[in-house]
Design a protein around this motif. Structure first.
Motif, PDB file in Angstrom:
ATOM      1  N   PHE A   1       0.821  -1.211   0.000  1.00  0.00           N
ATOM      2  CA  PHE A   1       0.000   0.000   0.000  1.00  0.00           C
ATOM      3  C   PHE A   1       0.856   1.263   0.000  1.00  0.00           C
ATOM      4  CE2 PHE A   1      -2.774   2.759   2.836  1.00  0.00           C
ATOM      5  CZ  PHE A   1      -3.452   3.271   1.775  1.00  0.00           C
ATOM      6  N   LEU A   2       2.083   1.161   0.444  1.00  0.00           N
ATOM      7  CA  LEU A   2       2.923   2.341   0.580  1.00  0.00           C
ATOM      8  C   LEU A   2       3.855   2.548  -0.593  1.00  0.00           C
ATOM      9  CD1 LEU A   2       3.892   1.820   4.295  1.00  0.00           C
ATOM     10  CD2 LEU A   2       1.984   3.103   3.360  1.00  0.00           C
ATOM     11  N   GLN A   3       3.651   1.845  -1.723  1.00  0.00           N
ATOM     12  CA  GLN A   3       4.613   1.934  -2.806  1.00  0.00           C
ATOM     13  C   GLN A   3       4.200   2.986  -3.827  1.00  0.00           C
ATOM     14  OE1 GLN A   3       7.103  -0.063  -2.396  1.00  0.00           O
ATOM     15  NE2 GLN A   3       6.298  -1.461  -0.894  1.00  0.00           N
TER      16      GLN A   3
ATOM     17  N   THR B   1      10.470  -2.800  -0.287  1.00  0.00           N
ATOM     18  CA  THR B   1      11.923  -2.620  -0.208  1.00  0.00           C
ATOM     19  C   THR B   1      12.588  -2.413  -1.564  1.00  0.00           C
ATOM     20  OG1 THR B   1      12.659  -4.943  -0.350  1.00  0.00           O
ATOM     21  CG2 THR B   1      11.942  -4.124   1.821  1.00  0.00           C
ATOM     22  N   GLN B   2      11.842  -2.452  -2.661  1.00  0.00           N
ATOM     23  CA  GLN B   2      12.453  -2.288  -3.975  1.00  0.00           C
ATOM     24  C   GLN B   2      12.509  -0.814  -4.395  1.00  0.00           C
ATOM     25  OE1 GLN B   2      10.100  -4.829  -6.509  1.00  0.00           O
ATOM     26  NE2 GLN B   2      11.442  -6.576  -6.144  1.00  0.00           N
ATOM     27  N   LEU B   3      13.294  -0.556  -5.436  1.00  0.00           N
ATOM     28  CA  LEU B   3      13.449   0.787  -5.960  1.00  0.00           C
ATOM     29  C   LEU B   3      12.556   1.001  -7.168  1.00  0.00           C
ATOM     30  CD1 LEU B   3      17.346   1.020  -5.876  1.00  0.00           C
ATOM     31  CD2 LEU B   3      15.733   1.860  -4.160  1.00  0.00           C
ATOM     32  N   ALA B   4      11.923   2.156  -7.229  1.00  0.00           N
ATOM     33  CA  ALA B   4      11.137   2.541  -8.403  1.00  0.00           C
ATOM     34  C   ALA B   4      11.966   3.506  -9.239  1.00  0.00           C
ATOM     35  CB  ALA B   4       9.825   3.204  -7.971  1.00  0.00           C
ATOM     36  N   ARG B   5      11.967   3.305 -10.523  1.00  0.00           N
ATOM     37  CA  ARG B   5      12.860   4.057 -11.397  1.00  0.00           C
ATOM     38  C   ARG B   5      12.103   4.942 -12.371  1.00  0.00           C
ATOM     39  NH1 ARG B   5      15.131  -0.597  -9.884  1.00  0.00           N
ATOM     40  NH2 ARG B   5      17.381  -0.672  -9.545  1.00  0.00           N
ATOM     41  N   GLU B   6      12.764   6.029 -12.728  1.00  0.00           N
ATOM     42  CA  GLU B   6      12.284   6.805 -13.861  1.00  0.00           C
ATOM     43  C   GLU B   6      13.332   6.708 -14.964  1.00  0.00           C
ATOM     44  OE1 GLU B   6      13.437  11.414 -13.017  1.00  0.00           O
ATOM     45  OE2 GLU B   6      11.521  10.713 -12.218  1.00  0.00           O
TER      46      GLU B   6
ATOM     47  N   PHE C   1       7.079   2.603 -14.343  1.00  0.00           N
ATOM     48  CA  PHE C   1       5.806   1.945 -14.064  1.00  0.00           C
ATOM     49  C   PHE C   1       4.633   2.696 -14.677  1.00  0.00           C
ATOM     50  CE2 PHE C   1       2.130   1.691 -11.055  1.00  0.00           C
ATOM     51  CZ  PHE C   1       1.712   0.414 -11.423  1.00  0.00           C
ATOM     52  N   THR C   2       4.585   4.009 -14.474  1.00  0.00           N
ATOM     53  CA  THR C   2       3.474   4.793 -15.023  1.00  0.00           C
ATOM     54  C   THR C   2       3.435   4.692 -16.541  1.00  0.00           C
ATOM     55  OG1 THR C   2       3.510   6.346 -13.175  1.00  0.00           O
ATOM     56  CG2 THR C   2       2.456   7.094 -15.196  1.00  0.00           C
ATOM     57  N   TYR C   3       4.601   4.776 -17.158  1.00  0.00           N
ATOM     58  CA  TYR C   3       4.657   4.688 -18.623  1.00  0.00           C
ATOM     59  C   TYR C   3       4.096   3.356 -19.119  1.00  0.00           C
ATOM     60  CZ  TYR C   3       6.453   4.308 -23.364  1.00  0.00           C
ATOM     61  OH  TYR C   3       6.553   4.129 -24.714  1.00  0.00           O
ATOM     62  N   LEU C   4       4.543   2.261 -18.540  1.00  0.00           N
ATOM     63  CA  LEU C   4       4.088   0.945 -18.999  1.00  0.00           C
ATOM     64  C   LEU C   4       2.614   0.723 -18.683  1.00  0.00           C
ATOM     65  CD1 LEU C   4       7.188  -1.206 -17.998  1.00  0.00           C
ATOM     66  CD2 LEU C   4       6.448  -0.602 -20.325  1.00  0.00           C
TER      67      LEU C   4
ATOM     68  N   GLY D   1     -11.442   0.234  -2.910  1.00  0.00           N
ATOM     69  CA  GLY D   1     -11.030   0.017  -4.284  1.00  0.00           C
ATOM     70  C   GLY D   1      -9.755  -0.766  -4.442  1.00  0.00           C
ATOM     71  N   LYS D   2      -8.807  -0.198  -5.225  1.00  0.00           N
ATOM     72  CA  LYS D   2      -7.558  -0.894  -5.504  1.00  0.00           C
ATOM     73  C   LYS D   2      -6.401   0.087  -5.540  1.00  0.00           C
ATOM     74  CE  LYS D   2      -9.324  -1.007 -10.244  1.00  0.00           C
ATOM     75  NZ  LYS D   2      -9.945  -1.908 -11.226  1.00  0.00           N
ATOM     76  N   VAL D   3      -5.222  -0.438  -5.198  1.00  0.00           N
ATOM     77  CA  VAL D   3      -3.987   0.337  -5.216  1.00  0.00           C
ATOM     78  C   VAL D   3      -3.018  -0.346  -6.179  1.00  0.00           C
ATOM     79  CG1 VAL D   3      -2.024   1.157  -3.880  1.00  0.00           C
ATOM     80  CG2 VAL D   3      -4.307   1.146  -2.857  1.00  0.00           C
ATOM     81  N   LEU D   4      -2.464   0.430  -7.104  1.00  0.00           N
ATOM     82  CA  LEU D   4      -1.507  -0.069  -8.079  1.00  0.00           C
ATOM     83  C   LEU D   4      -0.161   0.564  -7.758  1.00  0.00           C
ATOM     84  CD1 LEU D   4      -3.693   0.539 -11.281  1.00  0.00           C
ATOM     85  CD2 LEU D   4      -3.876  -1.309  -9.586  1.00  0.00           C
ATOM     86  N   ALA D   5       0.853  -0.242  -7.510  1.00  0.00           N
ATOM     87  CA  ALA D   5       2.115   0.267  -6.995  1.00  0.00           C
ATOM     88  C   ALA D   5       3.276  -0.097  -7.899  1.00  0.00           C
ATOM     89  CB  ALA D   5       2.363  -0.294  -5.601  1.00  0.00           C
ATOM     90  N   ALA D   6       4.266   0.791  -7.929  1.00  0.00           N
ATOM     91  CA  ALA D   6       5.409   0.633  -8.827  1.00  0.00           C
ATOM     92  C   ALA D   6       6.352  -0.475  -8.414  1.00  0.00           C
ATOM     93  CB  ALA D   6       6.181   1.945  -8.916  1.00  0.00           C
ATOM     94  N   THR D   7       6.373  -0.829  -7.135  1.00  0.00           N
ATOM     95  CA  THR D   7       7.333  -1.817  -6.655  1.00  0.00           C
ATOM     96  C   THR D   7       6.710  -2.701  -5.597  1.00  0.00           C
ATOM     97  OG1 THR D   7       8.182  -0.553  -4.768  1.00  0.00           O
ATOM     98  CG2 THR D   7       9.169  -0.101  -6.917  1.00  0.00           C
ATOM     99  N   SER D   8       7.397  -3.803  -5.315  1.00  0.00           N
ATOM    100  CA  SER D   8       7.094  -4.540  -4.099  1.00  0.00           C
ATOM    101  C   SER D   8       7.923  -3.986  -2.963  1.00  0.00           C
ATOM    102  CB  SER D   8       7.373  -6.030  -4.247  1.00  0.00           C
ATOM    103  OG  SER D   8       8.152  -6.346  -5.302  1.00  0.00           O
TER     104      SER D   8
END
Length: 397
Positions: A9-11, A255-260, A271-274, A246-253
């Motif tokens: 939920f926090l990703q 402890t992982q890093l989200a990248r731009e 993530f947003t792009y894909l 509802g639902k939450v869509l997150a970029a990572t699991s």
């Protein structure tokens, strides 16, 4: 793909495009307009999009582009009225700015049955809460947060610690609980872990045990527990069960890093792009789209997007954004027509296939345009067969 643990939920993470007229939210001018729409009776589609590039330290480059990716998708694919999409970007995206917008735009306006979208692109972090409402086994008091534009680290860090004005995932849970509709989609494109890689910019501000939750944040949580008539025990139980609505869509699991990334000249959250890319193309649900998103992320990034839905609901197999009749799938859309020229948004096409002279044809008609030039996801085109604003396009076979 299965649902994730409560922690997902926090990703999230973010990206940016300042070039295509973002409708920034300035509260001094628009609070009055918020109240004027409260009397509307028909079901609405409301969105609040938050994107932050201009951090004092560790600035990002793709978060405003993420917002533009989401905005064009909501308008041209899912039928949102542009007036019902509110953007809080950069200097407006302070802690107070984000929270005020969530309350005024989403909580006060959304009625039962309405569709609500909240998107956050920016830094994530982990901070220490000495008196947590929820104690996560093995986490030792560290809590995932979203970093507002005024969320700078204390002076003298890392030798000196202190409180920061971050917004905790606990707070987002409470705000979602206050929404009067179940048709809620939250998209989070950020991460908690610090550091960087050679491959891409990482959306994470440093944190740790020296970085503390603010008294203001704890007071705000207590205020919402009171307003929701929710005991701390009920909050803990609900938080551990899953997302509030509802639902939450997150970029990572966790402890992982989200990248731009720089995607063929367009800087954005990977993530947003894909996610938006496949939503342009698919009349499908999140359960089927997420494996396609995952398959496009290089394995070396170790970034695994996840989703979670409210416990006991089948929201993962319902249409994206809870909209049953979206507009036609498309690889591009006509956003503006002026004489014999058109402006295209290229949200659903592989940019490597778009060069000067590329032909797009109308998905459901006889219209045709030829690309003259491209800047990121925006193309200038010559109209060869009549098209109108909003015409969905596909590459000529």
């Amino acid at each position: 793909m299965t649902n994730t643990t409560r922690r997902h939920f926090l990703q999230g993470a973010g990206s940016a495009l300042a070039a295509v007229g973002i409708n920034q939210l300035v509260f001094q001018k628009q609070v009055k307009s918020y109240s004027q729409v409260l009397a509307q009776n028909t079901p609405r589609k409301l969105a609040l999009l938050v994107g932050i590039n201009q951090y004092t330290s560790q600035p990002l480059e793709g978060c405003l582009n993420d917002i533009e990716l989401q905005r064009n998708l909501l308008i041209h694919r899912f039928g949102f009225n542009p007036k019902d999409i509110y953007v809080v970007a950069d200097k407006e995206a302070t802690r107070a700015g984000i929270l005020t917008a969530f309350e005024e735009v989403l909580i006060k306006q959304a009625k039962p049955g309405d569709v609500v979208v909240y998107h956050y692109s920016g830094h994530g972090s982990q901070i220490f809460d000495p008196n947590p409402i929820v104690v996560e086994p093995g986490k030792e008091g560290l809590n995932g947060t979203f970093v507002p534009v005024d969320g700078s680290l204390p002076a003298g860090y890392p030798e000196v610690g202190g409180a920061v004005p971050d917004i905790m995932g606990h707070t987002l849970f409470l705000l979602m609980s206050a929404l009067k509709t179940e048709n809620v989609t939250v998209v989070l494109d950020s991460c908690f872990a610090g550091g960087a890689t050679r491959d891409a910019r990482v959306r994470s501000r440093e944190g740790g045990k020296k970085i503390l939750v603010s008294n203001q944040e704890k007071a705000y949580q207590k205020e919402w527990l009171s307003r929701l008539n929710m005991s701390p025990e009920d909050f803990v139980k609900g938080y551990r069960q899953g997302v509030a609505k509802g639902k939450v869509l997150a970029a990572t699991s966790p402890t992982q890093l989200a990248r731009e990334m720089n995607v063929n000249g367009f800087k954005c959250g990977l993530f947003t792009y894909l996610l938006t890319h496949f939503l342009w193309q698919e009349d499908s649900n999140i359960e089927r789209i997420f494996p396609k998103v995952l398959s496009e992320i290089p394995e070396r990034f170790k970034q695994v997007p996840r989703y979670e839905v409210k416990v006991g609901r089948d929201y993962q197999v319902q249409p994206p954004y809870f909209i049953n009749s979206p507009k036609s799938p498309a690889q591009a859309i006509v956003t503006k027509v002026s004489g014999d020229n058109a402006v295209l948004w290229l949200g659903g096409v592989d940019l490597r296939k778009v060069t000067t002279g590329t032909i797009f044809t109308a998905s459901n008609g006889t219209g045709q345009v030829k690309v003259l030039a491209r800047d990121g996801l925006v193309a200038q085109a010559k109209i060869e067969k009549p098209v109108a604003e909003g015409t969905p396009l596909r590459l000529m076979a």
